[in-house]
Design a protein around this motif. Structure first.
Motif, PDB file in Angstrom:
ATOM      1  N   ILE A  83      20.418  48.363  21.939  1.00  0.00           N
ATOM      2  CA  ILE A  83      19.559  49.526  21.795  1.00  0.00           C
ATOM      3  C   ILE A  83      19.031  49.530  20.716  1.00  0.00           C
ATOM      4  N   ASP A  84      17.592  49.541  20.586  1.00  0.00           N
ATOM      5  CA  ASP A  84      16.496  49.265  19.423  1.00  0.00           C
ATOM      6  C   ASP A  84      16.551  51.071  19.584  1.00  0.00           C
ATOM      7  N   ILE A  85      16.617  52.164  18.299  1.00  0.00           N
ATOM      8  CA  ILE A  85      16.213  53.013  17.602  1.00  0.00           C
ATOM      9  C   ILE A  85      15.402  53.245  16.864  1.00  0.00           C
ATOM     10  N   VAL A  86      13.970  54.451  16.468  1.00  0.00           N
ATOM     11  CA  VAL A  86      13.762  54.452  16.096  1.00  0.00           C
ATOM     12  C   VAL A  86      13.751  56.159  15.815  1.00  0.00           C
ATOM     13  N   LEU A  87      14.296  55.865  14.188  1.00  0.00           N
ATOM     14  CA  LEU A  87      14.460  57.991  14.314  1.00  0.00           C
ATOM     15  C   LEU A  87      13.125  58.180  13.866  1.00  0.00           C
ATOM     16  N   MET A  88      12.219  59.158  14.584  1.00  0.00           N
ATOM     17  CA  MET A  88      10.885  60.023  13.349  1.00  0.00           C
ATOM     18  C   MET A  88      12.101  61.810  13.106  1.00  0.00           C
ATOM     19  N   VAL A  89      11.208  62.090  12.008  1.00  0.00           N
ATOM     20  CA  VAL A  89      11.485  63.264  11.375  1.00  0.00           C
ATOM     21  C   VAL A  89       9.959  64.575  11.922  1.00  0.00           C
ATOM     22  N   LYS A  90      10.896  65.176  12.524  1.00  0.00           N
ATOM     23  CA  LYS A  90       9.473  66.552  12.043  1.00  0.00           C
ATOM     24  C   LYS A  90       9.733  67.694  11.291  1.00  0.00           C
ATOM     25  N   THR A  91       8.537  68.183  11.412  1.00  0.00           N
ATOM     26  CA  THR A  91       8.500  69.548  10.187  1.00  0.00           C
ATOM     27  C   THR A  91       9.821  70.665  10.418  1.00  0.00           C
ATOM     28  N   GLY A  92       9.693  70.859   8.861  1.00  0.00           N
ATOM     29  CA  GLY A  92      11.071  71.517   8.722  1.00  0.00           C
ATOM     30  C   GLY A  92      12.444  70.927   8.003  1.00  0.00           C
ATOM     31  N   VAL A  93      12.281  69.719   8.642  1.00  0.00           N
ATOM     32  CA  VAL A  93      13.587  68.798   8.578  1.00  0.00           C
ATOM     33  C   VAL A  93      14.715  69.066   7.179  1.00  0.00           C
ATOM     34  N   ASP A  94      13.719  69.130   6.256  1.00  0.00           N
ATOM     35  CA  ASP A  94      14.110  69.274   4.975  1.00  0.00           C
ATOM     36  C   ASP A  94      14.824  70.539   4.599  1.00  0.00           C
ATOM     37  N   GLU A  95      14.498  71.165   5.554  1.00  0.00           N
ATOM     38  CA  GLU A  95      15.342  73.045   5.448  1.00  0.00           C
ATOM     39  C   GLU A  95      16.377  72.751   5.340  1.00  0.00           C
ATOM     40  N   GLN A  96      17.067  71.855   6.692  1.00  0.00           N
ATOM     41  CA  GLN A  96      17.857  72.137   7.077  1.00  0.00           C
ATOM     42  C   GLN A  96      19.244  71.632   6.124  1.00  0.00           C
ATOM     43  N   THR A  97      20.081  71.549   6.523  1.00  0.00           N
ATOM     44  CA  THR A  97      21.426  72.078   5.658  1.00  0.00           C
ATOM     45  C   THR A  97      22.086  70.442   6.369  1.00  0.00           C
ATOM     46  N   ASN A  98      22.905  69.320   5.467  1.00  0.00           N
ATOM     47  CA  ASN A  98      23.501  68.492   5.776  1.00  0.00           C
ATOM     48  C   ASN A  98      24.211  68.003   6.511  1.00  0.00           C
ATOM     49  N   GLU A  99      24.999  69.509   7.529  1.00  0.00           N
ATOM     50  CA  GLU A  99      25.972  69.551   8.775  1.00  0.00           C
ATOM     51  C   GLU A  99      25.204  69.800   9.821  1.00  0.00           C
ATOM     52  N   GLU A 100      23.742  70.400   9.431  1.00  0.00           N
ATOM     53  CA  GLU A 100      23.356  71.005  10.506  1.00  0.00           C
ATOM     54  C   GLU A 100      23.079  69.136  11.345  1.00  0.00           C
ATOM     55  N   LEU A 101      21.772  68.779  10.354  1.00  0.00           N
ATOM     56  CA  LEU A 101      21.360  67.664  10.202  1.00  0.00           C
ATOM     57  C   LEU A 101      22.309  66.410  11.321  1.00  0.00           C
ATOM     58  N   SER A 102      23.363  66.006  10.281  1.00  0.00           N
ATOM     59  CA  SER A 102      24.639  65.260  11.325  1.00  0.00           C
ATOM     60  C   SER A 102      24.852  65.732  12.438  1.00  0.00           C
TER      61      SER A 102
END
Length: 144
Positions: A83-102
């Protein structure tokens, strides 16, 4: 032994690759990410990233998010179909920890893979509303 690299062939590189995915994709979302995906014919999954300056102001934060997404994809790509995947971010993503995002990304890879399977139900067609404004709300510069 499995290869865990993230080579050029595992990326969406051209605008045509991206536009193909944006046309009727399977979707999966969390509070900080949206994934759009579509089956491909190249024999392996591919990833494209869009981290908008509007959603994440600082370049160092955008780069951190892209690094995390690439790393997560690299480690999980063997579990994904073609599959081809495009990942887009939403507002507030920069305030999250690496663990939460992973954690969120790992969940999204599984979810979007399921939604791209051959027997999975198709997403409803996106309807655009081209409603005209009511006469009372239309702008008319010649009114006094």
């Amino acid at each position: 032994m499995e290869d865990f690299s993230f080579s050029r062939e595992l990326r969406l590189l051209t605008p045509s690759h991206y536009s193909r995915v944006f046309n009727e994709p399977a979707r999966a979302a969390t509070p900080y990410f949206t994934l759009l995906a579509k089956p491909n014919d190249v024999g392996h999954p591919r990833l494209g990233l869009t981290v908008a300056k509007k959603r994440c102001k600082k370049a160092c934060q955008r780069n951190r998010i892209k690094r995390l997404a690439r790393e997560s994809f690299r480690l999980n790509r063997h579990k994904l179909d073609n599959i081809d995947i495009v990942l887009m971010v939403k507002t507030g993503v920069d305030e999250q920890t690496n663990e939460e995002l992973s954690k969120q990304l790992a969940k999204l890879w599984r979810k979007v893979n399921e939604r791209c399977k051959p027997g999975a139900p198709k997403p409803p067609a996106h309807k655009r509303h081209n409603k005209k404004r009511p006469a009372s709300k239309q702008r008319n510069p010649k009114q006094s």
